[in-house]
Write a protein that holds these residues in place. Structure first.
Motif, short mmCIF file in Angstrom:
data_model
loop_
_atom_site.label_atom_id
_atom_site.label_comp_id
_atom_site.label_asym_id
_atom_site.label_seq_id
_atom_site.Cartn_x
_atom_site.Cartn_y
_atom_site.Cartn_z
N VAL A 1 0.84 -1.20 0.00
CA VAL A 1 0.00 0.00 0.00
C VAL A 1 0.88 1.25 0.00
CG1 VAL A 1 -1.79 1.28 1.22
CG2 VAL A 1 -1.79 -1.23 1.29
N GLU A 2 0.56 2.17 -0.88
CA GLU A 2 1.19 3.48 -0.85
C GLU A 2 0.19 4.52 -0.38
OE1 GLU A 2 2.77 7.07 -3.76
OE2 GLU A 2 2.21 5.15 -4.64
N ILE A 3 0.56 5.28 0.65
CA ILE A 3 -0.25 6.41 1.10
C ILE A 3 0.48 7.66 0.64
CG2 ILE A 3 -1.29 7.58 3.06
CD1 ILE A 3 -1.14 4.96 4.60
N GLY A 4 -0.05 8.32 -0.37
CA GLY A 4 0.62 9.48 -0.94
C GLY A 4 -0.09 10.77 -0.61
N THR A 5 0.53 11.88 -1.00
CA THR A 5 -0.04 13.19 -0.75
C THR A 5 -1.37 13.37 -1.47
OG1 THR A 5 2.21 14.06 -0.59
CG2 THR A 5 0.44 15.66 -0.79
N HIS A 6 -1.46 12.80 -2.67
CA HIS A 6 -2.64 13.02 -3.50
C HIS A 6 -3.44 11.76 -3.78
CE1 HIS A 6 -1.44 17.15 -4.27
NE2 HIS A 6 -0.23 16.71 -4.53
N GLY A 7 -3.13 10.66 -3.09
CA GLY A 7 -3.90 9.46 -3.35
C GLY A 7 -3.37 8.26 -2.62
N ALA A 8 -4.00 7.12 -2.88
CA ALA A 8 -3.58 5.84 -2.31
C ALA A 8 -3.55 4.81 -3.42
CB ALA A 8 -4.53 5.40 -1.20
N ARG A 9 -2.63 3.88 -3.30
CA ARG A 9 -2.50 2.81 -4.29
C ARG A 9 -2.23 1.51 -3.54
NH1 ARG A 9 -0.50 3.10 -9.63
NH2 ARG A 9 0.11 5.24 -9.17
N ALA A 10 -2.86 0.42 -4.01
CA ALA A 10 -2.65 -0.89 -3.39
C ALA A 10 -2.39 -1.92 -4.48
CB ALA A 10 -3.86 -1.30 -2.56
N ILE A 11 -1.45 -2.83 -4.19
CA ILE A 11 -1.10 -3.91 -5.11
C ILE A 11 -1.14 -5.22 -4.34
CG2 ILE A 11 0.74 -4.92 -6.51
CD1 ILE A 11 1.66 -2.15 -7.23
N ILE A 12 -1.73 -6.24 -4.93
CA ILE A 12 -1.82 -7.56 -4.31
C ILE A 12 -0.98 -8.55 -5.12
CG2 ILE A 12 -3.89 -8.31 -5.56
CD1 ILE A 12 -3.49 -8.89 -1.83
N ASP B 1 0.77 -12.87 -5.13
CA ASP B 1 0.77 -14.19 -4.50
C ASP B 1 2.06 -14.34 -3.70
OD1 ASP B 1 2.81 -14.77 -6.31
OD2 ASP B 1 1.55 -15.98 -7.63
N LEU B 2 2.29 -15.53 -3.15
CA LEU B 2 3.44 -15.74 -2.26
C LEU B 2 4.77 -15.80 -3.02
CD1 LEU B 2 2.05 -18.34 0.30
CD2 LEU B 2 2.23 -15.84 0.51
N ARG B 3 4.70 -15.79 -4.34
CA ARG B 3 5.92 -15.72 -5.13
C ARG B 3 6.24 -14.29 -5.53
NH1 ARG B 3 4.72 -19.58 -8.57
NH2 ARG B 3 5.51 -21.23 -7.23
N GLY B 4 5.37 -13.35 -5.16
CA GLY B 4 5.58 -11.95 -5.49
C GLY B 4 5.03 -11.55 -6.84
N ARG B 5 4.26 -12.41 -7.46
CA ARG B 5 3.68 -12.11 -8.77
C ARG B 5 2.44 -11.25 -8.58
NH1 ARG B 5 1.71 -17.26 -11.84
NH2 ARG B 5 0.34 -17.21 -10.02
N THR B 6 2.40 -10.09 -9.25
CA THR B 6 1.28 -9.16 -9.10
C THR B 6 0.00 -9.75 -9.64
OG1 THR B 6 2.74 -7.23 -9.23
CG2 THR B 6 0.42 -6.88 -9.73
N LEU B 7 -1.07 -9.69 -8.83
CA LEU B 7 -2.37 -10.22 -9.22
C LEU B 7 -3.38 -9.11 -9.51
CD1 LEU B 7 -2.69 -13.08 -6.58
CD2 LEU B 7 -1.82 -13.24 -8.93
N GLY B 8 -3.14 -7.93 -8.97
CA GLY B 8 -4.07 -6.83 -9.19
C GLY B 8 -3.59 -5.56 -8.53
N ALA B 9 -4.11 -4.43 -8.98
CA ALA B 9 -3.75 -3.12 -8.43
C ALA B 9 -4.96 -2.20 -8.49
CB ALA B 9 -2.58 -2.52 -9.18
N TYR B 10 -5.03 -1.27 -7.55
CA TYR B 10 -6.13 -0.31 -7.54
C TYR B 10 -5.65 0.95 -6.83
CZ TYR B 10 -10.64 1.88 -6.58
OH TYR B 10 -11.68 2.77 -6.51
N GLY B 11 -6.02 2.10 -7.39
CA GLY B 11 -5.66 3.37 -6.78
C GLY B 11 -6.83 4.33 -6.81
N ARG B 12 -6.76 5.33 -5.93
CA ARG B 12 -7.80 6.34 -5.89
C ARG B 12 -7.18 7.67 -5.48
NH1 ARG B 12 -11.90 4.54 -1.40
NH2 ARG B 12 -13.07 6.28 -2.28
N PRO B 13 -7.70 8.80 -6.00
CA PRO B 13 -7.18 10.11 -5.58
C PRO B 13 -7.70 10.48 -4.19
CG PRO B 13 -8.98 10.38 -7.14
CD PRO B 13 -8.71 8.90 -7.06
N ILE B 14 -6.87 11.21 -3.45
CA ILE B 14 -7.26 11.73 -2.14
C ILE B 14 -6.76 13.17 -2.06
CG2 ILE B 14 -7.01 11.52 0.37
CD1 ILE B 14 -6.47 8.56 0.01
N ASP B 15 -7.62 14.08 -1.68
CA ASP B 15 -7.23 15.48 -1.60
C ASP B 15 -6.11 15.66 -0.58
OD1 ASP B 15 -7.67 18.39 -0.29
OD2 ASP B 15 -8.35 18.39 -2.38
#
Length: 386
Positions: A97-108, A110-124
């Protein structure tokens, strides 16, 4: 998190389980005979360990027909096909999870570190701490919902945030976000999960991310520059993160204090009347866009800022002597940022490093957060103590 051996308390058996699991860890599908060769253990030992790993859910037997081309040992003397096994990377998940100045982003992953999905949203940027954390939780919930992933399958959560973060996940100093200084971020977020939550500075995680999957793969000594209004940096020495005694290593945005000079943001707020707020990143982006179009006043502001950035980076390069400097943040999108850095570091430093733009772009911090969770899970996965 399942136990390696299905609850067996024998130290020797746990060691054997860890050795066997590591042989399967890279994704290979192996037979018992191959596992005996890989581990150096006896066949009866491997057979017993494998049964325990299957019971724990970490290993699964697979159909020989799907295991690839036949091997010389794929048929036993009795005429039955050899059994094939693989590590179950889907047995759990890791969250970054990234908590940024202008938004948040999350990446999921598996146990091998292979990316399965990502989602982000803006935050004031003016959002207060409690509301920001609620929006971060909502970002994670939406990612899990979209992927059909249960929160109970998470083994570890890594979190990146601006500011100086101590080893307990408390933000000792965080001026970029309202109400962030003194925030026990790890404890606040831990209430939302049933697994460890690990918090680290954003530039540090970006360095880890680029070293894992980006521009710094295979490099031992790395400096990542998160170039923003107040630039920060993360450093790896010998492939290991250098945090400093209190987690404040790499805060190059404070170097101007040594000479009582203008703050980095002020370098971008003068000479251009449209830029009224030095912390207004949208206005800064407009100035940089004008510079790219040839506006002389904007070009002067941009060049002055880049000159300061180069000097800040040079101070860190002289101290660490990295193999590579990776530039991320919004400055990574500036035309010509790499060449001035290369030229000036060559002039100012005893041994100029390689300079590259971040390969992971805006995802560098969240990917580094996944790696933070991945490393923690690895320690638990291969632990042999009680």
């Amino acid at each position: 998190m399942p136990q390696l051996t299905g609850g067996d308390s024998s130290l020797l058996r746990r060691i054997n389980s860890a050795v066997t699991l590591r042989a399967l860890r890279d994704g290979a599908v192996l037979t018992l005979t191959q596992l005996v060769g890989e581990t150096g253990l006896s066949r009866p030992t491997v057979e017993g360990v494998i049964e325990g790993l299957i019971e724990s859910g970490l290993v699964v037997e697979v159909d020989p027909a799907s295991a690839g081309p036949p091997h010389s040992e794929s048929v036993r003397q009795r005429g039955r096909p050899a059994r094939h096994f693989r590590f179950r990377a889907e047995a759990g998940h890791l969250l970054g999870v990234e908590i940024g100045t202008h938004g948040a982003r999350a990446i999921i992953s598996d146990l091998r570190g292979r990316t399965l999905g990502a989602y982000g949203r803006p935050i004031d940027e003016s959002t207060e701490a409690d509301e920001r954390l609620a929006l971060v939780r909502g970002t994670v919930a939406e990612l899990l919902r979209r992927g059909g992933i249960s929160r109970d399958t998470l083994w570890a959560v890594g979190v990146g945030t601006p500011g100086v973060v101590d080893s307990d996940g408390v933000v000792q100093l965080g001026t970029a976000l309202p109400g962030w200084t003194g925030l026990d971020l790890a404890n606040k977020l831990r209430r939302s999960f049933r697994c460890p939550v690990l918090v680290e500075n954003d530039a540090n995680l970006a360095a880890i991310g680029e070293h894992w999957k980006g521009a710094a793969i295979g490099k031992g000594d790395v400096v990542f520059v998160l170039a923003g209004l107040s630039p920060g940096a993360g450093s790896l020495i010998g492939g290991r993160l250098h945090r400093g005694f209190g987690g404040a290593a790499g805060e190059i945005g404070s170097l101007h204090l040594l000479g009582q000079e203008s703050e980095p943001s002020q370098l971008l707020s003068s000479s251009v009347s449209k830029l009224r707020d030095p912390l207004d990143e949208a206005a800064v982006a407009r100035v940089l866009s004008l510079a790219q179009e040839g506006d002389h006043a904007a070009m002067h502001v941009r060049d002055r800022f880049l000159a300061r950035l180069v000097r800040d980076v040079a101070a860190l390069v002289l101290a660490i002597d990295p193999q590579i400097v990776v530039v991320g943040g919004w400055a990574s999108g500036l035309d010509g940022v790499v060449e001035p850095l290369r030229e000036q570091l060559s002039r100012l430093c005893l041994r100029p490093p390689e300079v590259q733009i971040a390969a992971l772009g805006d995802a560098a911090i969240a990917i580094g957060a996944v790696k933070l969770a991945f490393d923690h899970a690895e320690q638990q996965l291969f632990a042999v103590d009680q």
